[in-house]
Scaffold this active site. Sequence first.
Site, PDB file in Angstrom:
ATOM      1  N   LYS A   1       0.960  -1.147   0.049  1.00 48.45           N
ATOM      2  CA  LYS A   1      -0.098   0.143   0.186  1.00 48.45           C
ATOM      3  C   LYS A   1       1.017   1.288  -0.102  1.00 48.45           C
ATOM      4  CE  LYS A   1      -2.452   1.618   3.419  1.00 48.45           C
ATOM      5  NZ  LYS A   1      -3.778   2.265   4.451  1.00 48.45           N
TER       6      LYS A   1
ATOM      7  N   THR B   1      -2.338   6.342  16.943  1.00 55.04           N
ATOM      8  CA  THR B   1      -0.915   6.361  17.037  1.00 55.04           C
ATOM      9  C   THR B   1      -0.168   5.462  15.979  1.00 55.04           C
ATOM     10  OG1 THR B   1      -0.972   7.234  19.109  1.00 55.04           O
ATOM     11  CG2 THR B   1       1.081   6.170  18.373  1.00 55.04           C
TER      12      THR B   1
HETATM   13  P1  NAD Z   1      -8.883  13.174  10.676  1.00 54.58           P
HETATM   14  O1  NAD Z   1      -7.997  14.389  10.320  1.00 54.58           O
HETATM   15  O2  NAD Z   1     -10.116  13.072   9.841  1.00 54.58           O
HETATM   16  O3  NAD Z   1      -9.256  13.341  12.296  1.00 54.58           O
HETATM   17  C1  NAD Z   1      -8.061  13.696  13.171  1.00 54.58           C
HETATM   18  C2  NAD Z   1      -8.592  13.697  14.457  1.00 54.58           C
HETATM   19  O4  NAD Z   1      -7.685  13.885  15.577  1.00 54.58           O
HETATM   20  C3  NAD Z   1      -9.919  14.326  14.922  1.00 54.58           C
HETATM   21  O5  NAD Z   1     -10.674  13.906  16.015  1.00 54.58           O
HETATM   22  C4  NAD Z   1      -9.142  15.807  15.392  1.00 54.58           C
HETATM   23  O6  NAD Z   1      -9.920  16.568  16.276  1.00 54.58           O
HETATM   24  C5  NAD Z   1      -8.152  15.012  16.242  1.00 54.58           C
HETATM   25  N1  NAD Z   1      -6.886  15.966  16.301  1.00 54.58           N
HETATM   26  C6  NAD Z   1      -6.444  16.796  15.250  1.00 54.58           C
HETATM   27  N2  NAD Z   1      -5.252  17.310  15.811  1.00 54.58           N
HETATM   28  C7  NAD Z   1      -5.046  16.977  17.098  1.00 54.58           C
HETATM   29  C8  NAD Z   1      -4.082  17.356  17.988  1.00 54.58           C
HETATM   30  N3  NAD Z   1      -2.922  17.851  17.885  1.00 54.58           N
HETATM   31  N4  NAD Z   1      -4.174  16.530  19.281  1.00 54.58           N
HETATM   32  C9  NAD Z   1      -5.445  15.808  19.569  1.00 54.58           C
HETATM   33  N5  NAD Z   1      -6.167  15.499  18.532  1.00 54.58           N
HETATM   34  C10 NAD Z   1      -6.103  16.032  17.280  1.00 54.58           C
HETATM   35  O7  NAD Z   1      -7.935  12.181  10.700  1.00 54.58           O
HETATM   36  P2  NAD Z   1      -8.552  10.405  10.707  1.00 54.58           P
HETATM   37  O8  NAD Z   1      -8.492   9.995   9.478  1.00 54.58           O
HETATM   38  O9  NAD Z   1      -9.696  10.242  11.400  1.00 54.58           O
HETATM   39  O10 NAD Z   1      -7.258   9.547  11.620  1.00 54.58           O
HETATM   40  C11 NAD Z   1      -7.297   9.900  12.920  1.00 54.58           C
HETATM   41  C12 NAD Z   1      -6.084   9.021  13.301  1.00 54.58           C
HETATM   42  O11 NAD Z   1      -5.692   7.691  13.019  1.00 54.58           O
HETATM   43  C13 NAD Z   1      -4.556   9.857  12.632  1.00 54.58           C
HETATM   44  O12 NAD Z   1      -3.604   9.822  13.545  1.00 54.58           O
HETATM   45  C14 NAD Z   1      -4.140   8.607  11.586  1.00 54.58           C
HETATM   46  O13 NAD Z   1      -3.066   8.819  11.293  1.00 54.58           O
HETATM   47  C15 NAD Z   1      -4.635   7.344  12.467  1.00 54.58           C
HETATM   48  N6  NAD Z   1      -4.758   6.237  11.578  1.00 54.58           N
HETATM   49  C16 NAD Z   1      -4.532   4.985  12.098  1.00 54.58           C
HETATM   50  C17 NAD Z   1      -4.610   3.914  11.340  1.00 54.58           C
HETATM   51  C18 NAD Z   1      -4.412   2.576  11.941  1.00 54.58           C
HETATM   52  O14 NAD Z   1      -4.345   1.368  11.267  1.00 54.58           O
HETATM   53  N7  NAD Z   1      -3.987   2.601  13.356  1.00 54.58           N
HETATM   54  C19 NAD Z   1      -5.333   3.875  10.235  1.00 54.58           C
HETATM   55  C20 NAD Z   1      -5.723   5.228   9.764  1.00 54.58           C
HETATM   56  C21 NAD Z   1      -5.498   6.406  10.387  1.00 54.58           C
END
Ligand code: NAD
Length: 326
Positions: free
Chosen positions: A72, A226
């Site tokens: 990916k 994270t």
């Molecule tokens: P998004 O940008 O749509 O949403 C971000 C979220 O984090 C919102 O709830 C926002 O309010 C919050 N946020 C933004 N900046 C912040 C900060 N400085 N401190 C605390 N909260 C903050 O992103 P998303 O697509 O919903 O993804 C959310 C997280 O999940 C990202 O960190 C992304 O990298 C991670 N993610 C992890 C996986 C995995 O497999 N573990 C997969 C996809 C995404």
Amino acid sequence: MSDYAVAVVSEDVCKEVVSRADAFEAVEAVFGAMAKGDAWNFPVVREAIGHADALYGFKSGFDRAGQVLGVKSGGYWPNNLSRGLTNHQSVVALFDPDTGRLRALVGGNYLTAVRTAASSAVSIKHLSRPDSKILGMVGAGHQSTFQLRAAAEQRAFEKVLAWNPHPDMIPNLARVADELGLPFEAVERERLCAEADVIITITSAFEPLLMAGWIKPGCHIACMGTDTKGKQEVDAALFKRASVFCDEVAQSATIGEAQHAVAQGLIDQDAITPIGRVINGDHPGRTSAEEITLFDGTGVGLQDLAAAAVALKRAEEAGKATFASL
Ligand code: NAD
């Protein structure tokens, strides 16, 4: 020299043909295969490109049991929402494990969301108390609604409590709870932790949002946000109170939520159990109603490949893949 056909499965087709149940089944199976040594992930590349605040990289692996090989490629473009695009952009390339030839290109955006939601849902199925009633959601971005829908299928939740650092995003999540017929309340973090039986964290935080002492006994917490060095959603001290599980130990200890507890010497990475061992019946998982279980879902390449392989199979069966000569 002969041309050959490469299948293309678009984002729209992925949405049509891959259900939450498909993603759940694929992710659960590949976590099991990883724990048996039948599938493995290759080292992740994820770099800040110095443009558009973007993180770009590759997640790759081989599932020998399922005969799925691929990569990916994509990443996180935090300013996309203002352009009407999702922040995560990716595509999966699947290769024929016998010849190395490109087999398919599969849209990765929807699949990333459903495979990530499937990961926490698998952890809820295998680690949370069966009588869990209150779901706590920390985060209200793009992934959060997928997380909520998948979690709601695992336990008979009666209520959703939510907190997000940007309160204006909360209605996104409230709408989905409403659709699912679940009462929804936006609350402060301490109350969420005091009441929730299951908590999902899915934010982009770089500092702990939930403190160790706030989490109630018996809670299952799935830390899903994270996935990069430096990010953090929960107090590292929670790793001393909890039984810790993950998708893959190497990622958990380096780019996952456990990175801080491991770096601070609060836990040894040998104390982190891959959830595949629980799925395979080689580890009991939760052993008491009071135990706190923590799942560190870092997101492995094999989840993407498993989801893309299902998308390809379903799209071909339905005559919805298109083909291009290479
Ligand atoms: P998004 O940008 O749509 O949403 C971000 C979220 O984090 C919102 O709830 C926002 O309010 C919050 N946020 C933004 N900046 C912040 C900060 N400085 N401190 C605390 N909260 C903050 O992103 P998303 O697509 O919903 O993804 C959310 C997280 O999940 C990202 O960190 C992304 O990298 C991670 N993610 C992890 C996986 C995995 O497999 N573990 C997969 C996809 C995404």
